[in-house]
Scaffold this motif. Structure first.
Motif, PDB file in Angstrom:
ATOM      1  N   GLU A  73     -17.871   1.022   5.546  1.00  0.00           N
ATOM      2  CA  GLU A  73     -19.197   0.908   6.160  1.00  0.00           C
ATOM      3  C   GLU A  73     -19.697  -0.494   5.847  1.00  0.00           C
ATOM      4  N   GLU A  74     -20.792  -0.881   6.419  1.00  0.00           N
ATOM      5  CA  GLU A  74     -21.350  -2.213   6.192  1.00  0.00           C
ATOM      6  C   GLU A  74     -21.536  -2.465   4.686  1.00  0.00           C
ATOM      7  N   GLY A  75     -20.729  -3.378   4.133  1.00  0.00           N
ATOM      8  CA  GLY A  75     -20.863  -3.769   2.738  1.00  0.00           C
ATOM      9  C   GLY A  75     -20.122  -2.916   1.732  1.00  0.00           C
ATOM     10  N   THR A  76     -19.351  -1.928   2.182  1.00  0.00           N
ATOM     11  CA  THR A  76     -18.623  -1.081   1.230  1.00  0.00           C
ATOM     12  C   THR A  76     -17.291  -0.607   1.813  1.00  0.00           C
ATOM     13  N   ALA A  77     -16.320  -0.412   0.926  1.00  0.00           N
ATOM     14  CA  ALA A  77     -15.009   0.097   1.320  1.00  0.00           C
ATOM     15  C   ALA A  77     -14.472   0.979   0.198  1.00  0.00           C
ATOM     16  N   THR A  78     -13.762   2.041   0.592  1.00  0.00           N
ATOM     17  CA  THR A  78     -13.220   2.993  -0.379  1.00  0.00           C
ATOM     18  C   THR A  78     -11.734   3.215  -0.134  1.00  0.00           C
ATOM     19  N   PHE A  79     -10.972   3.122  -1.206  1.00  0.00           N
ATOM     20  CA  PHE A  79      -9.545   3.440  -1.186  1.00  0.00           C
ATOM     21  C   PHE A  79      -9.321   4.709  -1.984  1.00  0.00           C
ATOM     22  N   GLU A  80      -8.277   5.453  -1.611  1.00  0.00           N
ATOM     23  CA  GLU A  80      -7.790   6.529  -2.463  1.00  0.00           C
ATOM     24  C   GLU A  80      -6.379   6.145  -2.883  1.00  0.00           C
ATOM     25  N   ALA A  81      -5.985   6.642  -4.039  1.00  0.00           N
ATOM     26  CA  ALA A  81      -4.648   6.358  -4.557  1.00  0.00           C
ATOM     27  C   ALA A  81      -4.189   7.531  -5.405  1.00  0.00           C
ATOM     28  N   PHE A  82      -2.871   7.688  -5.463  1.00  0.00           N
ATOM     29  CA  PHE A  82      -2.263   8.772  -6.227  1.00  0.00           C
ATOM     30  C   PHE A  82      -1.245   8.174  -7.183  1.00  0.00           C
ATOM     31  N   ALA A  96       0.838  -1.204   0.000  1.00  0.00           N
ATOM     32  CA  ALA A  96       0.000   0.000   0.000  1.00  0.00           C
ATOM     33  C   ALA A  96       0.868   1.247   0.000  1.00  0.00           C
ATOM     34  N   GLU A  97       1.929   1.226   0.760  1.00  0.00           N
ATOM     35  CA  GLU A  97       2.842   2.375   0.794  1.00  0.00           C
ATOM     36  C   GLU A  97       3.517   2.564  -0.566  1.00  0.00           C
ATOM     37  N   THR A  98       3.983   1.473  -1.161  1.00  0.00           N
ATOM     38  CA  THR A  98       4.638   1.546  -2.467  1.00  0.00           C
ATOM     39  C   THR A  98       3.694   2.096  -3.527  1.00  0.00           C
ATOM     40  N   MET A  99       2.431   1.664  -3.475  1.00  0.00           N
ATOM     41  CA  MET A  99       1.446   2.068  -4.486  1.00  0.00           C
ATOM     42  C   MET A  99       0.769   3.392  -4.162  1.00  0.00           C
ATOM     43  N   ASN A 100       1.120   3.981  -3.025  1.00  0.00           N
ATOM     44  CA  ASN A 100       0.533   5.261  -2.609  1.00  0.00           C
ATOM     45  C   ASN A 100      -0.997   5.168  -2.580  1.00  0.00           C
ATOM     46  N   MET A 101      -1.475   4.126  -1.869  1.00  0.00           N
ATOM     47  CA  MET A 101      -2.915   3.895  -1.739  1.00  0.00           C
ATOM     48  C   MET A 101      -3.257   3.740  -0.263  1.00  0.00           C
ATOM     49  N   ARG A 102      -4.503   4.082   0.061  1.00  0.00           N
ATOM     50  CA  ARG A 102      -4.909   4.063   1.460  1.00  0.00           C
ATOM     51  C   ARG A 102      -6.410   3.825   1.572  1.00  0.00           C
ATOM     52  N   LEU A 103      -6.805   3.004   2.524  1.00  0.00           N
ATOM     53  CA  LEU A 103      -8.208   2.810   2.842  1.00  0.00           C
ATOM     54  C   LEU A 103      -8.706   4.071   3.550  1.00  0.00           C
ATOM     55  N   VAL A 114      -3.858  12.207 -13.803  1.00  0.00           N
ATOM     56  CA  VAL A 114      -5.280  12.223 -13.439  1.00  0.00           C
ATOM     57  C   VAL A 114      -5.475  12.628 -11.988  1.00  0.00           C
ATOM     58  N   GLY A 115      -4.418  12.561 -11.202  1.00  0.00           N
ATOM     59  CA  GLY A 115      -4.519  12.953  -9.803  1.00  0.00           C
ATOM     60  C   GLY A 115      -5.141  11.858  -8.947  1.00  0.00           C
ATOM     61  N   ARG A 116      -5.795  12.287  -7.901  1.00  0.00           N
ATOM     62  CA  ARG A 116      -6.363  11.365  -6.911  1.00  0.00           C
ATOM     63  C   ARG A 116      -7.425  10.460  -7.539  1.00  0.00           C
ATOM     64  N   LEU A 117      -7.302   9.169  -7.256  1.00  0.00           N
ATOM     65  CA  LEU A 117      -8.269   8.179  -7.689  1.00  0.00           C
ATOM     66  C   LEU A 117      -9.021   7.646  -6.477  1.00  0.00           C
ATOM     67  N   LEU A 118     -10.262   7.277  -6.695  1.00  0.00           N
ATOM     68  CA  LEU A 118     -11.066   6.621  -5.669  1.00  0.00           C
ATOM     69  C   LEU A 118     -11.497   5.272  -6.197  1.00  0.00           C
ATOM     70  N   CYS A 119     -11.431   4.259  -5.350  1.00  0.00           N
ATOM     71  CA  CYS A 119     -11.867   2.921  -5.727  1.00  0.00           C
ATOM     72  C   CYS A 119     -12.857   2.451  -4.674  1.00  0.00           C
ATOM     73  N   ILE A 120     -14.094   2.257  -5.098  1.00  0.00           N
ATOM     74  CA  ILE A 120     -15.193   1.943  -4.190  1.00  0.00           C
ATOM     75  C   ILE A 120     -15.674   0.526  -4.456  1.00  0.00           C
ATOM     76  N   GLY A 121     -15.606  -0.309  -3.428  1.00  0.00           N
ATOM     77  CA  GLY A 121     -16.065  -1.684  -3.525  1.00  0.00           C
ATOM     78  C   GLY A 121     -17.368  -1.866  -2.771  1.00  0.00           C
ATOM     79  N   THR A 122     -18.241  -2.723  -3.313  1.00  0.00           N
ATOM     80  CA  THR A 122     -19.549  -2.979  -2.709  1.00  0.00           C
ATOM     81  C   THR A 122     -19.871  -4.469  -2.774  1.00  0.00           C
ATOM     82  N   VAL A 123     -20.319  -5.026  -1.662  1.00  0.00           N
ATOM     83  CA  VAL A 123     -20.719  -6.427  -1.620  1.00  0.00           C
ATOM     84  C   VAL A 123     -22.045  -6.588  -2.366  1.00  0.00           C
TER      85      VAL A 123
END
Length: 150
Positions: free
Chosen positions: A42-51, A31-38, A107-116
């Motif tokens: 919330e219940e059933g969802t998670a979001t990461f940001e990455a640069f 995560a540190e190498t890829m510059n990404m962070r949770l 593109v700058g900051r990316l968001l990755c949103i996962g949902t069950v």
């Protein structure tokens, strides 16, 4: 182990663990190498940001597809983890990625949103989207996860 008492730490649900991780971030070396962070769970969802940066470029001088795939797998897996009780783990058994546009470092900051999508007794499925801050889609994917006692 509890640092103060030396006794086993109380078991946490997956969501409790992830919320603690967000508040006291100490990401993995990857995560540190890829510059990404949770950044949210919330219940059933998670979001990461990455640069993204040029260090992730492939020979075509754009972000390598593995960068997006890793973000998708991370968001998918953490979304699953939010639904798991203490003592239950998970593992990715299938990952499907769709790349819909090229990704450059500017593109700058990316968001990755996962949902069950489905939470079964032994198997979960989830979907995720990788977008920029304006909501432009770069990739999306789905995954299947085996859940098991740890």
């Amino acid at each position: 182990m509890d640092e103060n008492s030396g006794k086993p730490a109380p078991a946490q649900s997956g969501l409790e663990y992830l919320k603690h991780l967000i508040n006291d971030w100490h990401g993995s070396a990857m995560a540190e190498t890829m510059n990404m962070r949770l950044i949210a769970a919330e219940e059933g969802t998670a979001t990461f940001e990455a640069f993204p940066s040029p260090k992730f470029y492939n020979p075509q001088m754009r972000i390598h597809g593995g960068y997006a795939a890793t973000l998708l797998d991370s968001a998918l897996g953490c979304a699953v983890q939010t639904r798991l009780p203490a003592g239950i783990g998970y593992g990715t058994i299938e990952l499907k990625v769709n790349y819909v546009r090229k990704l450059h470092a500017d593109v700058g900051r990316l968001l990755c949103i996962g949902t069950v999508l489905h939470a079964g007794r032994t198997m979960f499925t989830a979907e995720a989207k990788l977008v920029d801050e304006q909501g432009k889609l770069y990739a999306h994917g789905s995954g299947t996860f085996l859940v098991y006692p740890t």
